[in-house]
Motif scaffolding. Structure first.
Motif, PDB file in Angstrom:
ATOM      1  N   ARG A  89       0.836  -1.206   0.000  1.00 33.18           N
ATOM      2  CA  ARG A  89       0.000   0.000   0.000  1.00 33.18           C
ATOM      3  C   ARG A  89       0.865   1.249   0.000  1.00 33.18           C
ATOM      4  NH1 ARG A  89      -3.502  -0.743   5.000  1.00 33.18           N
ATOM      5  NH2 ARG A  89      -2.282  -2.584   5.349  1.00 33.18           N
ATOM      6  N   ILE A  90       1.906   1.243   0.818  1.00 31.91           N
ATOM      7  CA  ILE A  90       2.795   2.398   0.881  1.00 31.91           C
ATOM      8  C   ILE A  90       3.442   2.619  -0.482  1.00 31.91           C
ATOM      9  CG2 ILE A  90       4.985   3.239   1.833  1.00 31.91           C
ATOM     10  CD1 ILE A  90       4.111   1.835   4.491  1.00 31.91           C
ATOM     11  N   ALA A  91       3.942   1.564  -1.087  1.00 31.58           N
ATOM     12  CA  ALA A  91       4.591   1.676  -2.395  1.00 31.58           C
ATOM     13  C   ALA A  91       3.637   2.276  -3.426  1.00 31.58           C
ATOM     14  CB  ALA A  91       5.080   0.302  -2.856  1.00 31.58           C
ATOM     15  N   LYS A  92       2.423   1.758  -3.492  1.00 32.35           N
ATOM     16  CA  LYS A  92       1.434   2.256  -4.464  1.00 32.35           C
ATOM     17  C   LYS A  92       1.032   3.691  -4.165  1.00 32.35           C
ATOM     18  CE  LYS A  92       0.080  -1.397  -6.995  1.00 32.35           C
ATOM     19  NZ  LYS A  92       0.124  -1.450  -8.423  1.00 32.35           N
ATOM     20  N   ASN A  93       0.764   3.991  -2.891  1.00 31.39           N
ATOM     21  CA  ASN A  93       0.319   5.335  -2.536  1.00 31.39           C
ATOM     22  C   ASN A  93       1.415   6.368  -2.757  1.00 31.39           C
ATOM     23  OD1 ASN A  93      -2.383   4.760  -1.829  1.00 31.39           O
ATOM     24  ND2 ASN A  93      -1.743   4.034   0.179  1.00 31.39           N
ATOM     25  N   VAL A  94       2.648   6.048  -2.388  1.00 35.99           N
ATOM     26  CA  VAL A  94       3.751   6.980  -2.626  1.00 35.99           C
ATOM     27  C   VAL A  94       3.905   7.210  -4.121  1.00 35.99           C
ATOM     28  CG1 VAL A  94       6.270   7.280  -2.506  1.00 35.99           C
ATOM     29  CG2 VAL A  94       5.001   6.551  -0.478  1.00 35.99           C
ATOM     30  N   ASN A  95       3.873   6.140  -4.900  1.00 35.30           N
ATOM     31  CA  ASN A  95       4.016   6.270  -6.349  1.00 35.30           C
ATOM     32  C   ASN A  95       2.905   7.129  -6.937  1.00 35.30           C
ATOM     33  OD1 ASN A  95       3.120   5.018  -9.200  1.00 35.30           O
ATOM     34  ND2 ASN A  95       5.352   5.091  -9.017  1.00 35.30           N
ATOM     35  N   ARG A  96       1.668   6.844  -6.573  1.00 29.68           N
ATOM     36  CA  ARG A  96       0.522   7.575  -7.120  1.00 29.68           C
ATOM     37  C   ARG A  96       0.613   9.069  -6.767  1.00 29.68           C
ATOM     38  NH1 ARG A  96      -2.842   4.642  -5.161  1.00 29.68           N
ATOM     39  NH2 ARG A  96      -3.179   3.346  -6.951  1.00 29.68           N
ATOM     40  N   SER A 150      -3.090   3.805   3.832  1.00 27.31           N
ATOM     41  CA  SER A 150      -4.486   3.503   3.509  1.00 27.31           C
ATOM     42  C   SER A 150      -4.597   2.468   2.400  1.00 27.31           C
ATOM     43  CB  SER A 150      -5.217   4.769   3.076  1.00 27.31           C
ATOM     44  OG  SER A 150      -5.267   5.678   4.140  1.00 27.31           O
ATOM     45  N   PRO A 151      -5.568   1.554   2.548  1.00 28.94           N
ATOM     46  CA  PRO A 151      -5.795   0.565   1.483  1.00 28.94           C
ATOM     47  C   PRO A 151      -6.197   1.244   0.181  1.00 28.94           C
ATOM     48  CG  PRO A 151      -6.947  -0.052   3.493  1.00 28.94           C
ATOM     49  CD  PRO A 151      -6.437   1.347   3.693  1.00 28.94           C
ATOM     50  N   LEU A 152      -5.852   0.595  -0.902  1.00 27.44           N
ATOM     51  CA  LEU A 152      -6.220   1.109  -2.214  1.00 27.44           C
ATOM     52  C   LEU A 152      -7.700   0.859  -2.452  1.00 27.44           C
ATOM     53  CD1 LEU A 152      -3.161  -0.287  -4.162  1.00 27.44           C
ATOM     54  CD2 LEU A 152      -3.472   2.020  -3.310  1.00 27.44           C
ATOM     55  N   THR A 153      -8.359   1.816  -3.055  1.00 30.47           N
ATOM     56  CA  THR A 153      -9.782   1.672  -3.348  1.00 30.47           C
ATOM     57  C   THR A 153      -9.977   1.055  -4.728  1.00 30.47           C
ATOM     58  OG1 THR A 153      -9.952   3.851  -4.385  1.00 30.47           O
ATOM     59  CG2 THR A 153     -10.283   3.742  -1.980  1.00 30.47           C
ATOM     60  N   ARG A 159      -7.884   3.140 -11.949  1.00 37.45           N
ATOM     61  CA  ARG A 159      -6.979   4.134 -12.535  1.00 37.45           C
ATOM     62  C   ARG A 159      -5.635   3.504 -12.879  1.00 37.45           C
ATOM     63  NH1 ARG A 159      -9.126   7.787  -8.788  1.00 37.45           N
ATOM     64  NH2 ARG A 159      -7.449   7.373  -7.339  1.00 37.45           N
ATOM     65  N   ASP A 160      -5.122   2.651 -12.004  1.00 40.51           N
ATOM     66  CA  ASP A 160      -3.847   1.974 -12.284  1.00 40.51           C
ATOM     67  C   ASP A 160      -3.958   1.119 -13.535  1.00 40.51           C
ATOM     68  OD1 ASP A 160      -2.663   3.144 -10.101  1.00 40.51           O
ATOM     69  OD2 ASP A 160      -2.753   1.343  -8.840  1.00 40.51           O
ATOM     70  N   MET A 161      -5.082   0.404 -13.670  1.00 38.92           N
ATOM     71  CA  MET A 161      -5.288  -0.439 -14.844  1.00 38.92           C
ATOM     72  C   MET A 161      -5.358   0.423 -16.107  1.00 38.92           C
ATOM     73  SD  MET A 161      -5.452  -3.459 -16.006  1.00 38.92           S
ATOM     74  CE  MET A 161      -5.703  -4.455 -14.582  1.00 38.92           C
ATOM     75  N   GLN A 162      -6.052   1.534 -16.053  1.00 42.21           N
ATOM     76  CA  GLN A 162      -6.153   2.422 -17.212  1.00 42.21           C
ATOM     77  C   GLN A 162      -4.782   2.964 -17.602  1.00 42.21           C
ATOM     78  OE1 GLN A 162      -9.057   5.324 -16.026  1.00 42.21           O
ATOM     79  NE2 GLN A 162     -10.786   3.938 -16.385  1.00 42.21           N
TER      80      GLN A 162
END
Length: 178
Positions: A89-96, A150-153, A159-162
């Motif tokens: 989650r941290i990796a994805k949220n920081v990246n986003r 925070s968990p990804l919604t 959005r990641d898939m797009q």
């Protein structure tokens, strides 16, 4: 408004103690169940430490809650282990957030007081960040440290898939132009 690392440590201290006492377990019992040493646990409960994510994950698992519950006061009915790892989650949220602000990994690393490769390693889950590390990164990103945990919604995943589809199309069209 951002909490200072001291406020985050105090918040963690209070929540950890509250969760432990709610389950009616001693520091000794929680330390044995989690694999975190009793002195480390006691320091966390006093707000006198800068714990690593791995220690928080061990404690959350032993308390049967998500790491986020160690920082947020959520109703007991909502407290349960997350389906995904907090480091992911941290990796994805920081990246986003970083990409949204048009920051490079290097510039975020430097702005948050880390070595220039730190954010890249964080986004690839190669480091075990401390709460202080996450707090400094969150501050540069303009969010609270809890946002990084925070968990990804569903909309985040969509959005990641797009983005992945757009990247794949741009790569394939660039390849066909040659």
């Amino acid at each position: 408004m951002h909490k200072s690392p001291i406020a985050v440590a105090d918040q963690l201290a209070g929540r950890l103690r509250e969760l432990r006492e709610h389950r009616r377990v001693s520091q000794d019992v929680l330390a044995r169940a989690s694999g975190v040493s009793r002195p480390t646990l006691a320091a966390m409960e006093r707000g006198a430490s800068n714990p690593r994510l791995s220690n928080l994950e061990q404690l959350a698992k032993a308390l049967n809650v998500d790491v986020l519950d160690l920082l947020l006061c959520r109703p007991t009915s909502e407290q349960r282990p997350a389906k995904d790892e907090s480091s992911a989650r941290i990796a994805k949220n920081v990246n986003r957030l970083r990409v949204g602000l048009a920051l490079s990994q290097e510039s975020l690393s430097i702005a948050s007081g880390h070595f220039r490769t730190y954010v890249g390693n964080l986004e690839h889950q190669r480091v075990n960040p401390s709460i202080g590390d996450l707090e400094r990164i969150a501050k540069v990103l303009g969010v609270d440290v809890t946002r990084l945990l925070s968990p990804l919604t569903e909309s985040d995943a969509e959005r990641d898939m797009q983005k992945m589809v757009r990247r794949a199309r741009s790569v394939s069209s660039a390849g066909s132009d040659q």
